[in-house]
Design a protein around this motif. Structure first.
Motif, PDB file in Angstrom:
ATOM      1  N   ILE A 129       0.824  -1.211   0.000  1.00  0.00           N
ATOM      2  CA  ILE A 129       0.000   0.000   0.000  1.00  0.00           C
ATOM      3  C   ILE A 129       0.858   1.262   0.000  1.00  0.00           C
ATOM      4  O   ILE A 129       0.399   2.340   0.364  1.00  0.00           O
ATOM      5  CB  ILE A 129      -0.948   0.041   1.222  1.00  0.00           C
ATOM      6  N   ALA A 130       2.125   1.118  -0.431  1.00  0.00           N
ATOM      7  CA  ALA A 130       3.041   2.258  -0.396  1.00  0.00           C
ATOM      8  C   ALA A 130       2.532   3.435  -1.221  1.00  0.00           C
ATOM      9  O   ALA A 130       2.731   4.588  -0.882  1.00  0.00           O
ATOM     10  CB  ALA A 130       4.429   1.821  -0.874  1.00  0.00           C
ATOM     11  N   LYS A 131       1.892   3.132  -2.333  1.00  0.00           N
ATOM     12  CA  LYS A 131       1.427   4.195  -3.214  1.00  0.00           C
ATOM     13  C   LYS A 131      -0.028   4.582  -2.962  1.00  0.00           C
ATOM     14  O   LYS A 131      -0.534   5.503  -3.587  1.00  0.00           O
ATOM     15  CB  LYS A 131       1.606   3.776  -4.684  1.00  0.00           C
ATOM     16  N   GLY A 132      -0.701   3.873  -2.070  1.00  0.00           N
ATOM     17  CA  GLY A 132      -2.100   4.182  -1.805  1.00  0.00           C
ATOM     18  C   GLY A 132      -3.021   3.379  -2.707  1.00  0.00           C
ATOM     19  O   GLY A 132      -2.781   3.234  -3.908  1.00  0.00           O
ATOM     20  N   TRP A 133      -4.106   2.853  -2.131  1.00  0.00           N
ATOM     21  CA  TRP A 133      -5.024   2.005  -2.893  1.00  0.00           C
ATOM     22  C   TRP A 133      -5.627   2.735  -4.076  1.00  0.00           C
ATOM     23  O   TRP A 133      -5.975   2.133  -5.105  1.00  0.00           O
ATOM     24  CB  TRP A 133      -6.134   1.479  -1.985  1.00  0.00           C
ATOM     25  N   TRP A 134      -5.773   4.074  -3.961  1.00  0.00           N
ATOM     26  CA  TRP A 134      -6.427   4.867  -5.003  1.00  0.00           C
ATOM     27  C   TRP A 134      -5.614   4.948  -6.290  1.00  0.00           C
ATOM     28  O   TRP A 134      -6.149   5.303  -7.335  1.00  0.00           O
ATOM     29  CB  TRP A 134      -6.688   6.274  -4.471  1.00  0.00           C
ATOM     30  N   GLN A 135      -4.312   4.601  -6.215  1.00  0.00           N
ATOM     31  CA  GLN A 135      -3.490   4.670  -7.421  1.00  0.00           C
ATOM     32  C   GLN A 135      -3.998   3.707  -8.501  1.00  0.00           C
ATOM     33  O   GLN A 135      -3.777   3.933  -9.689  1.00  0.00           O
ATOM     34  CB  GLN A 135      -2.034   4.341  -7.089  1.00  0.00           C
ATOM     35  N   ALA A 136      -4.706   2.662  -8.076  1.00  0.00           N
ATOM     36  CA  ALA A 136      -5.272   1.720  -9.053  1.00  0.00           C
ATOM     37  C   ALA A 136      -6.365   2.372  -9.886  1.00  0.00           C
ATOM     38  O   ALA A 136      -6.739   1.855 -10.949  1.00  0.00           O
ATOM     39  CB  ALA A 136      -5.830   0.492  -8.330  1.00  0.00           C
ATOM     40  N   TYR A 137      -6.865   3.516  -9.423  1.00  0.00           N
ATOM     41  CA  TYR A 137      -7.927   4.232 -10.143  1.00  0.00           C
ATOM     42  C   TYR A 137      -7.424   5.572 -10.681  1.00  0.00           C
ATOM     43  O   TYR A 137      -8.212   6.464 -10.966  1.00  0.00           O
ATOM     44  CB  TYR A 137      -9.112   4.486  -9.200  1.00  0.00           C
ATOM     45  N   ALA A 138      -6.112   5.704 -10.831  1.00  0.00           N
ATOM     46  CA  ALA A 138      -5.525   6.983 -11.223  1.00  0.00           C
ATOM     47  C   ALA A 138      -6.037   7.500 -12.560  1.00  0.00           C
ATOM     48  O   ALA A 138      -6.036   8.704 -12.811  1.00  0.00           O
ATOM     49  CB  ALA A 138      -4.000   6.870 -11.259  1.00  0.00           C
ATOM     50  N   TYR A 174      -5.610  15.060  -2.786  1.00  0.00           N
ATOM     51  CA  TYR A 174      -6.772  15.098  -1.906  1.00  0.00           C
ATOM     52  C   TYR A 174      -7.067  13.704  -1.346  1.00  0.00           C
ATOM     53  O   TYR A 174      -7.350  13.552  -0.148  1.00  0.00           O
ATOM     54  CB  TYR A 174      -8.012  15.619  -2.640  1.00  0.00           C
ATOM     55  N   LEU A 175      -6.997  12.686  -2.189  1.00  0.00           N
ATOM     56  CA  LEU A 175      -7.290  11.327  -1.728  1.00  0.00           C
ATOM     57  C   LEU A 175      -6.292  10.887  -0.660  1.00  0.00           C
ATOM     58  O   LEU A 175      -6.661  10.175   0.284  1.00  0.00           O
ATOM     59  CB  LEU A 175      -7.271  10.356  -2.913  1.00  0.00           C
ATOM     60  N   ARG A 176      -5.039  11.309  -0.795  1.00  0.00           N
ATOM     61  CA  ARG A 176      -4.048  10.995   0.235  1.00  0.00           C
ATOM     62  C   ARG A 176      -4.445  11.640   1.567  1.00  0.00           C
ATOM     63  O   ARG A 176      -4.351  11.017   2.627  1.00  0.00           O
ATOM     64  CB  ARG A 176      -2.662  11.499  -0.187  1.00  0.00           C
ATOM     65  N   LEU A 177      -4.881  12.891   1.491  1.00  0.00           N
ATOM     66  CA  LEU A 177      -5.270  13.596   2.716  1.00  0.00           C
ATOM     67  C   LEU A 177      -6.550  13.014   3.302  1.00  0.00           C
ATOM     68  O   LEU A 177      -6.670  12.854   4.528  1.00  0.00           O
ATOM     69  CB  LEU A 177      -5.452  15.085   2.413  1.00  0.00           C
ATOM     70  N   GLU A 178      -7.508  12.692   2.444  1.00  0.00           N
ATOM     71  CA  GLU A 178      -8.783  12.146   2.921  1.00  0.00           C
ATOM     72  C   GLU A 178      -8.578  10.804   3.612  1.00  0.00           C
ATOM     73  O   GLU A 178      -9.303  10.453   4.544  1.00  0.00           O
ATOM     74  CB  GLU A 178      -9.750  12.000   1.746  1.00  0.00           C
TER      75      GLU A 178
END
Length: 299
Positions: free
Chosen positions: A92-101, A111-115
């Motif tokens: 999860i080093a890059k954040g799960w949201w990176q799969a939806y970049a 913003y997603l990192r902060l949220e």
């Protein structure tokens, strides 16, 4: 909070303070450790770099810090490194949201990192329901209106992204305070059927211990939020020692977004929140108000 960027950002801010106190430029710091000033800038912005511990020690030499500050800096640096290793091990080093970049604008990545790591999000919305409390039908209607030619596959991926974001609401250490203009309840993405479902969802989720939904009715007239417009204030948990991650105000438009961190700006938005909450209906009255409008759509 494995994988969080908040300690790294706080450490970067701490390091920037040491550099500025020493009167060193980004270029000078970069030359000291044989890298670019852009790399030093990334380090101070809390972004991942390949800066090593020996290089960090050289920076501290350049900044002429005392033994106590040096020891503290190295200890904090080690915590950041260990956290990064743990995040990498968990994938999860890059954040799960990176799969939806490919499904959101570049500015939304931050913003997603902060949220993901905020423990208190306060939002005021004038037009649309905030993403954390949108229903799939409501969200789908917005996607189809703003991206009419989007493929069915990508529509579903955007809905998946929205659902993943909403998992934060299951965290009891996270609090969401939502303030909605009555106009949000009157706009009808997806028509009455979608709005009935959306409003019922707002009324239901507003009963959660960590979620507050409050409405500002049109009868209030002019209020501070009409001038402040839509925004979200993200606050973060206290960190170890004297490090702290300051609050961030996020505002978004059709062509981009702003991340505001200046202390006086944050104070103005907090004052605005207090004024908006002063004229908003109570949580109980808001639920009744929302349910009343849902019944209007059903007739």
């Amino acid at each position: 909070m494995v994988g969080s960027t908040i300690p790294r950002r706080a450490f970067g801010r701490f390091l920037r303070g040491l550099r500025e106190q020493a009167g060193a430029t980004l270029l000078t710091a970069g030359l000291q450790i044989e890298t670019s000033k852009q790399t030093v800038m990334r380090l101070e912005d809390g972004l991942a770099t390949k800066v090593s511990t020996p290089q960090l020690k050289e920076l501290l030499d350049l900044y002429k810090v005392g033994p106590q500050v040096r020891a503290e800096a190295l200890e904090l640096w080690e915590e950041v490194r260990q956290q990064a290793k743990a995040a990498k091990a968990q994938g999860i080093a890059k954040g799960w949201w990176q799969a939806y970049a490919d499904q959101y604008a570049p500015h939304f990545n931050h913003y997603l990192r902060l949220e993901e790591v905020t423990n208190h999000l306060t939002t005021h919305q004038l037009v649309l329901v905030h993403g954390l409390v949108q229903t799939p039908k409501y969200r789908r209607a917005i996607i189809k209106e703003t991206h009419p030619s989007m493929s069915a596959v990508n529509v579903e991926r955007r809905l998946e992204l929205a659902a993943r974001r909403q998992e934060r609401l299951r965290d009891n250490d996270f609090r969401l305070d939502v303030m909605l203009s009555e106009a949000v309840l009157r706009h009808q993405p997806g028509g009455p059927p979608a709005m009935i479902e959306q409003l019922r969802h707002l009324a239901t989720i507003g009963e959660s211990d960590n979620v507050s939904i409050r409405v500002i009715p049109h009868s209030v007239g002019m209020y501070r939020g009409l001038a402040t417009l839509s925004f979200s204030l993200l606050e973060f948990p206290d960190l170890a020692r004297h490090l702290a991650e300051p609050p961030v105000v996020y505002t978004e438009g059709s062509e981009g977004a702003l991340y505001l961190e200046q202390r006086d700006t944050i104070t103005r938005f907090k004052d605005a929140i207090s004024e908006i909450q002063r004229v908003a209906l109570s949580e109980k009255d808001s639920r009744e108000f929302i349910s009343k409008i849902a019944k209007e759509y059903a007739t």
